[in-house]
Design a protein around this motif. Structure first.
Motif, short mmCIF file in Angstrom:
data_model
loop_
_atom_site.label_atom_id
_atom_site.label_comp_id
_atom_site.label_asym_id
_atom_site.label_seq_id
_atom_site.Cartn_x
_atom_site.Cartn_y
_atom_site.Cartn_z
N LEU A 1 0.83 -1.20 0.00
CA LEU A 1 0.00 0.00 0.00
C LEU A 1 0.86 1.25 0.00
O LEU A 1 0.55 2.24 -0.69
CB LEU A 1 -0.93 0.01 1.21
N HIS B 1 -6.47 2.64 -2.97
CA HIS B 1 -7.15 1.39 -3.35
C HIS B 1 -8.60 1.40 -2.88
O HIS B 1 -9.51 1.05 -3.63
CB HIS B 1 -6.40 0.19 -2.77
N LEU C 1 -8.44 -2.46 0.52
CA LEU C 1 -7.33 -3.41 0.55
C LEU C 1 -7.35 -4.25 1.82
O LEU C 1 -6.58 -4.05 2.75
CB LEU C 1 -5.99 -2.68 0.41
N SER D 1 -7.48 -0.44 5.16
CA SER D 1 -6.66 -1.64 5.01
C SER D 1 -6.34 -2.29 6.34
O SER D 1 -6.43 -3.52 6.49
CB SER D 1 -5.37 -1.30 4.25
#
Length: 312
Positions: free
Chosen positions: A124, A189, A192, A225
């Motif tokens: 990431l 994203h 994630l 995430s």
């Protein structure tokens, strides 16, 4: 889950013909995905992933592929680039179907552990460190649910009482202080979790499912995430967070504002995905059996927040 659209061998071949890839020698459905039906196709020893969209609109799917193409051209190594049709399109249209084709990548979906968290953190951070032009990239707000969308939803008539109560319990200021932070932005994203990755020999190989990708705050992306990756027995594990951040900061150190507000971002991550589930499953019809699945995320958010505040 994932094989919602039943493609015949003829349908699959007709889609492949749009790409000029050859004759299919093997076709098998894959029980993966929520928004797509997925098929593994083999042609002359090469494997391809054929995806049929069940939930995303055509424009959103096309924007997603444009992001993936942009990431590939910018040197990001953890995403797949879609194939283009013979007409130069990165999304195919066949009868009532539309979707994309990717190279098929072998790999293992990992479970939560220190190595998994470290690797995903590095991945990431690599995305967040990418130097690329984002002028023509869509905003995450057009496809996902950030702090502003969460607050606005609590004021709507459709908002479940339990969702509103959790937001008001944790953020009595309605997230105003968080939204006023001078946070760095770029391509994120947006979803994630560890199950949106494939690993090869304990190392991150591919990041999947960029359907909520767009331009947004890195801290928000980090919170999502961590909320879905640093888990042990259904709860956030502080040791796994440390491993995640070790990987992340090995590539991109956090700013003072990001570090001080990380716990808030993790809670917002829970709320963001909870709202996604409400919209898809409770208000929508993607999977009615999961209509109340958002509640487990609300529970995780409260447990995490209470643990953090009680230990201060």
């Amino acid at each position: 889950m994932g094989d919602y659209t039943k493609l015949s061998a003829t349908d699959a071949q007709n889609i492949i013909d749009l790409y000029g890839l050859g004759k299919i020698t093997s076709l098998s459905s894959l029980s993966l995905g929520i928004s797509n039906s997925n098929y593994k196709i083999e042609i002359d020893g090469s494997a391809y992933l054929l995806k049929v969209s069940n939930d995303k609109g055509f424009d959103h799917l096309k924007e997603e592929q444009e992001i993936l193409t942009h990431l590939s051209e910018s040197g990001f190594k953890f995403s797949l680039r879609p194939y283009s049709t013979k007409a130069g399109e990165n999304v195919y249209i066949y009868e009532e179907y539309f979707g994309v084709i990717f190279p098929f990548i072998e790999g293992i979906a990992p479970g939560p552990c220190d190595q998994t968290c470290f690797e995903i953190g590095r991945g990431l951070a690599t995305l967040h460190s990418l130097e690329c032009d984002t002028e023509d990239i869509r905003s995450h707000h057009s496809v996902g649910f950030g702090p502003q969308e969460i607050v606005e939803y609590t004021e709507s008539e459709k908002c479940p009482d339990d969702f509103k109560e959790i937001v008001e319990y944790i953020f009595p200021d309605k997230l105003v202080s968080f939204m006023e932070l001078p946070l760095e932005k770029g391509i994120i994203h947006g979803d994630l979790y560890y199950d949106n990755t494939l690993f090869d020999e304990n190392h991150l190989a591919v990041i999947l499912d960029f359907e909520q990708a767009g331009v947004g705050e890195y801290l928000f992306d980090l919170g999502i995430s961590i909320s879905g990756t640093c888990l042990e027995k259904g709860r956030i594990n502080s040791s796994l967070i440390d491993s995640y951040l070790n990987g992340y900061e090995d590539v991109r150190p956090l700013s003072i504002f990001e570090r001080e507000n990380l716990d808030k971002a993790i809670v917002i991550g829970f709320l963001s995905i909870a709202l996604w589930r409400i919209k898809r499953f409770k208000e929508g019809s993607l999977n009615p059996l999961m209509a109340n699945s958002y509640q487990e995320l609300l529970s995780k958010a409260k447990i995490f927040w209470d643990d953090r505040t009680n230990n201060e």
